[in-house]
Design a protein around this motif. Structure first.
Motif, PDB file in Angstrom:
ATOM      1  N   VAL A 113      29.964  -9.945 -12.411  1.00 21.98           N
ATOM      2  CA  VAL A 113      31.351 -10.376 -12.576  1.00 21.98           C
ATOM      3  C   VAL A 113      32.212  -9.796 -11.447  1.00 21.98           C
ATOM      4  CG1 VAL A 113      33.292 -10.554 -14.167  1.00 21.98           C
ATOM      5  CG2 VAL A 113      30.978 -10.334 -15.077  1.00 21.98           C
ATOM      6  N   PRO A 114      32.428 -10.546 -10.371  1.00 25.36           N
ATOM      7  CA  PRO A 114      33.263 -10.051  -9.267  1.00 25.36           C
ATOM      8  C   PRO A 114      34.748 -10.182  -9.611  1.00 25.36           C
ATOM      9  CG  PRO A 114      32.442 -12.240  -8.753  1.00 25.36           C
ATOM     10  CD  PRO A 114      31.832 -11.856 -10.071  1.00 25.36           C
ATOM     11  N   PHE A 142      29.399  -3.291  -1.509  1.00 25.87           N
ATOM     12  CA  PHE A 142      28.497  -3.394  -2.661  1.00 25.87           C
ATOM     13  C   PHE A 142      28.080  -4.839  -2.897  1.00 25.87           C
ATOM     14  CE2 PHE A 142      28.354  -4.436  -7.251  1.00 25.87           C
ATOM     15  CZ  PHE A 142      27.225  -3.721  -7.635  1.00 25.87           C
ATOM     16  N   HIS A 143      29.040  -5.770  -2.812  1.00 26.81           N
ATOM     17  CA  HIS A 143      28.730  -7.173  -3.045  1.00 26.81           C
ATOM     18  C   HIS A 143      28.111  -7.853  -1.821  1.00 26.81           C
ATOM     19  CE1 HIS A 143      30.310  -7.751  -7.085  1.00 26.81           C
ATOM     20  NE2 HIS A 143      31.334  -6.995  -6.773  1.00 26.81           N
ATOM     21  N   ALA A 144      28.284  -7.249  -0.650  1.00 28.19           N
ATOM     22  CA  ALA A 144      27.769  -7.867   0.570  1.00 28.19           C
ATOM     23  C   ALA A 144      26.333  -7.463   0.879  1.00 28.19           C
ATOM     24  CB  ALA A 144      28.660  -7.508   1.761  1.00 28.19           C
ATOM     25  N   ASP A 145      25.934  -6.272   0.463  1.00 32.32           N
ATOM     26  CA  ASP A 145      24.607  -5.754   0.836  1.00 32.32           C
ATOM     27  C   ASP A 145      23.989  -5.040  -0.363  1.00 32.32           C
ATOM     28  OD1 ASP A 145      22.436  -4.134   1.966  1.00 32.32           O
ATOM     29  OD2 ASP A 145      23.264  -4.716   3.910  1.00 32.32           O
ATOM     30  N   LYS A 146      22.869  -5.549  -0.837  1.00 35.12           N
ATOM     31  CA  LYS A 146      22.230  -4.980  -2.027  1.00 35.12           C
ATOM     32  C   LYS A 146      21.703  -3.569  -1.791  1.00 35.12           C
ATOM     33  CE  LYS A 146      20.854  -9.403  -4.105  1.00 35.12           C
ATOM     34  NZ  LYS A 146      21.820  -9.290  -5.196  1.00 35.12           N
ATOM     35  N   ALA A 147      21.514  -3.194  -0.522  1.00 35.05           N
ATOM     36  CA  ALA A 147      21.002  -1.852  -0.226  1.00 35.05           C
ATOM     37  C   ALA A 147      22.070  -0.783  -0.406  1.00 35.05           C
ATOM     38  CB  ALA A 147      20.464  -1.802   1.206  1.00 35.05           C
ATOM     39  N   GLN A 287      39.431 -10.263   0.442  1.00 31.42           N
ATOM     40  CA  GLN A 287      38.134  -9.876  -0.109  1.00 31.42           C
ATOM     41  C   GLN A 287      37.511 -11.013  -0.899  1.00 31.42           C
ATOM     42  OE1 GLN A 287      38.041  -6.220  -2.427  1.00 31.42           O
ATOM     43  NE2 GLN A 287      37.039  -5.221  -0.721  1.00 31.42           N
ATOM     44  N   GLY A 288      38.339 -11.672  -1.722  1.00 36.16           N
ATOM     45  CA  GLY A 288      37.820 -12.781  -2.511  1.00 36.16           C
ATOM     46  C   GLY A 288      37.365 -13.943  -1.650  1.00 36.16           C
ATOM     47  N   ALA A 289      38.145 -14.231  -0.599  1.00 37.54           N
ATOM     48  CA  ALA A 289      37.791 -15.334   0.301  1.00 37.54           C
ATOM     49  C   ALA A 289      36.489 -15.042   1.027  1.00 37.54           C
ATOM     50  CB  ALA A 289      38.926 -15.570   1.294  1.00 37.54           C
ATOM     51  N   LEU A 290      36.328 -13.794   1.485  1.00 37.28           N
ATOM     52  CA  LEU A 290      35.096 -13.415   2.181  1.00 37.28           C
ATOM     53  C   LEU A 290      33.911 -13.432   1.222  1.00 37.28           C
ATOM     54  CD1 LEU A 290      33.577 -12.407   4.653  1.00 37.28           C
ATOM     55  CD2 LEU A 290      34.329 -10.070   4.096  1.00 37.28           C
ATOM     56  N   PHE A 291      34.130 -12.931   0.000  1.00 34.82           N
ATOM     57  CA  PHE A 291      33.058 -12.952  -0.991  1.00 34.82           C
ATOM     58  C   PHE A 291      32.586 -14.379  -1.253  1.00 34.82           C
ATOM     59  CE2 PHE A 291      31.642 -13.334  -5.417  1.00 34.82           C
ATOM     60  CZ  PHE A 291      30.659 -12.359  -5.468  1.00 34.82           C
ATOM     61  N   TYR A 292      33.527 -15.303  -1.378  1.00 35.45           N
ATOM     62  CA  TYR A 292      33.174 -16.705  -1.618  1.00 35.45           C
ATOM     63  C   TYR A 292      32.419 -17.287  -0.421  1.00 35.45           C
ATOM     64  CZ  TYR A 292      33.684 -21.645  -2.795  1.00 35.45           C
ATOM     65  OH  TYR A 292      33.441 -22.969  -3.065  1.00 35.45           O
ATOM     66  N   MET A 294      30.564 -15.695   1.686  1.00 41.34           N
ATOM     67  CA  MET A 294      29.248 -15.086   1.847  1.00 41.34           C
ATOM     68  C   MET A 294      28.274 -15.469   0.733  1.00 41.34           C
ATOM     69  SD  MET A 294      30.430 -11.237   3.017  1.00 41.34           S
ATOM     70  CE  MET A 294      28.766 -10.631   3.274  1.00 41.34           C
ATOM     71  N   THR A 295      28.806 -15.722  -0.477  1.00 44.08           N
ATOM     72  CA  THR A 295      27.921 -15.928  -1.628  1.00 44.08           C
ATOM     73  C   THR A 295      28.026 -17.309  -2.261  1.00 44.08           C
ATOM     74  OG1 THR A 295      29.535 -15.146  -3.249  1.00 44.08           O
ATOM     75  CG2 THR A 295      28.168 -13.465  -2.168  1.00 44.08           C
ATOM     76  N   GLY A 296      29.112 -18.031  -1.996  1.00 45.96           N
ATOM     77  CA  GLY A 296      29.342 -19.297  -2.671  1.00 45.96           C
ATOM     78  C   GLY A 296      29.834 -19.124  -4.094  1.00 45.96           C
ATOM     79  N   ARG A 297      30.157 -17.874  -4.483  1.00 47.36           N
ATOM     80  CA  ARG A 297      30.641 -17.569  -5.835  1.00 47.36           C
ATOM     81  C   ARG A 297      32.110 -17.159  -5.768  1.00 47.36           C
ATOM     82  NH1 ARG A 297      27.533 -12.701  -7.604  1.00 47.36           N
ATOM     83  NH2 ARG A 297      28.597 -13.058  -9.596  1.00 47.36           N
ATOM     84  N   PRO A 298      32.960 -17.744  -6.587  1.00 52.05           N
ATOM     85  CA  PRO A 298      34.371 -17.344  -6.590  1.00 52.05           C
ATOM     86  C   PRO A 298      34.595 -16.061  -7.383  1.00 52.05           C
ATOM     87  CG  PRO A 298      34.033 -19.102  -8.166  1.00 52.05           C
ATOM     88  CD  PRO A 298      32.706 -18.891  -7.487  1.00 52.05           C
ATOM     89  N   CYS A 299      35.603 -15.294  -6.973  1.00 50.49           N
ATOM     90  CA  CYS A 299      36.029 -14.131  -7.748  1.00 50.49           C
ATOM     91  C   CYS A 299      36.906 -14.577  -8.918  1.00 50.49           C
ATOM     92  CB  CYS A 299      36.851 -13.178  -6.884  1.00 50.49           C
ATOM     93  SG  CYS A 299      35.893 -12.239  -5.689  1.00 50.49           S
ATOM     94  N   ILE A 300      37.100 -13.667  -9.851  1.00 50.17           N
ATOM     95  CA  ILE A 300      38.108 -13.834 -10.896  1.00 50.17           C
ATOM     96  C   ILE A 300      39.266 -12.908 -10.545  1.00 50.17           C
ATOM     97  CG2 ILE A 300      38.660 -13.429 -13.315  1.00 50.17           C
ATOM     98  CD1 ILE A 300      35.797 -14.189 -14.001  1.00 50.17           C
ATOM     99  N   TYR A 301      40.477 -13.460 -10.490  1.00 55.24           N
ATOM    100  CA  TYR A 301      41.662 -12.676 -10.162  1.00 55.24           C
ATOM    101  C   TYR A 301      42.489 -12.399 -11.399  1.00 55.24           C
ATOM    102  CZ  TYR A 301      41.122 -12.717  -5.118  1.00 55.24           C
ATOM    103  OH  TYR A 301      40.664 -12.484  -3.850  1.00 55.24           O
ATOM    104  N   LEU A 302      42.831 -11.143 -11.588  1.00 55.33           N
ATOM    105  CA  LEU A 302      43.723 -10.708 -12.658  1.00 55.33           C
ATOM    106  C   LEU A 302      45.016 -10.258 -11.995  1.00 55.33           C
ATOM    107  CD1 LEU A 302      41.155  -8.531 -14.674  1.00 55.33           C
ATOM    108  CD2 LEU A 302      41.560 -10.998 -14.833  1.00 55.33           C
TER     109      LEU A 302
END
Length: 362
Positions: A113-114, A142-147, A287-292, A294-302
């Protein structure tokens, strides 16, 4: 990642709430103390098993109840496959997380859950301590690199041991050399990942700043926690006597910092309160735009109390940008008229009224 069904039980004054949120924009309006922020807090509990408002679980759980529970139907991979996610926190401090019928740990939950929070505490990205900005960077890494998570855990173990030996004053040359070797190995890898992530984040941030704060020249810089002109092992050796007197390690990635500047000056000192809100929002949105990307998954914004600190023009700019994003947003405000922005007909927007812990669709 989207939530299609949200069931909240015993989170502050939300005794029992069930909603089917929009996959795009959800607006909760109501008077202060009605439970608006508690809805966001419940979603944060679902995503990270903790509150963003308090570290004391007893304040999160409704008075007289033994536990707070949040359950949701989530499409974690944004592939149209929904599964059940549930989180429970009880007064004894125990946490239980279940996803798709199985127990999972907190690291798996955070990856699943990002979440991005924009609230009054987000100002600390500019005004607060370096540790808050390190957390911001490390969320992205953390979300960009599993290592990263294993590197971070390894580094924290070595740092804790080195500091313990320094406090006790029982660290000879041979022992110090062994721990320093491990320390440097982890430090260099973590720093490289942080630098690479910020290189990717910077253009996203600059594009958003251009829209939200036109005319302002904001830039991002990075301090790794030591002077890169000198090898870290040499610096640790040079600082050893001082570290021994102080009882802690004075150089390394545990002292890294993100620098946000306006025309070469610290942004915290140069921007108005409203400009600061837009600047820290730009960091979170980037951060959310970059995450999307890189992963194709949208963040949830509160987004808590969006109109606060913003005039009507900048509130509209913010809404325009949010509308262009793929993310699911949960936004609160006292008066829904403060978000009178005319959403596009194809944008799925749901409005809710909250009063005394009761949530009603409008």
């Amino acid at each position: 990642m989207t939530i299609s069904r949200l069931n909240i039980r015993s989170v502050r004054n939300l005794s029992s709430v069930s909603i089917a949120p929009s996959a795009r924009i959800n607006i909760f309006s109501g008077p202060n103390g009605s439970g608006k922020t508690s809805v966001l807090e419940a979603i944060h509990l679902l995503g990270l098993a903790r509150s963003f408002r308090t570290s004391k679980v007893r304040h999160l759980i409704a008075a007289g109840d033994p536990a707070a529970t949040v359950q949701g139907k989530v499409d974690s991979l944004a592939q149209g496959v929904e599964q059940t996610l549930g989180v429970e926190r009880n007064l004894e401090g125990q946490t239980r997380v279940r996803f798709a019928g199985s127990d999972i740990d907190l690291a798996s939950l955070a990856e699943l859950v990002p979440l991005q929070v924009i609230d009054s505490a987000t100002f600390d990205l500019l005004d607060g301590s370096p540790s808050i900005r390190r957390q911001f960077i490390d969320w992205g890494v953390f979300h960009a690199d599993k290592a990263f998570i294993q590197l971070w855990r390894g580094f924290r173990r070595v740092l804790k041991q080195r500091n313990t030996l320094l406090k006790c004053g029982k660290i000879g040359h041979q022992m110090r050399a062994a721990w320093d070797h491990e320390f440097v190995g982890f430090a260099e890898q973590i720093t490289r990942l942080r630098q690479e992530y910020l290189q990717l984040l910077t253009p996203e941030f600059e594009q958003i700043v251009e829209k939200l704060l036109p005319g302002q020249s904001l830039s991002l810089g990075f301090s790794p926690g030591w002077d890169l002109k000198k090898p870290l092992d040499e610096l640790l050796a040079a600082n050893f006597e001082r570290d021994l007197r102080q009882g802690f390690t004075s150089a390394g990635p545990q002292r890294a910092d993100l620098r946000v500047k306006v025309d070469g000056h610290t942004a915290a000192e140069r921007l108005s309160r409203g400009q600061k809100k837009l600047a820290v929002s730009a960091l979170k949105l980037a951060q959310g735009a970059l995450f999307y990307r890189m992963t194709g998954r949208p963040c949830i914004y509160l987004i808590d109390d969006l109109p606060s600190e913003l005039d009507a023009t900048h509130c509209q700019l913010f809404c325009e940008f949010v509308e262009q994003m793929a993310s699911q947003c949960f936004i609160t405000c006292v008066d829904s008229r403060a978000l009178s922005y005319q959403w596009q007909p194809n944008t799925d927007v749901l409005h809710y009224s909250i009063n005394d812990g009761s949530v009603t669709p409008l």
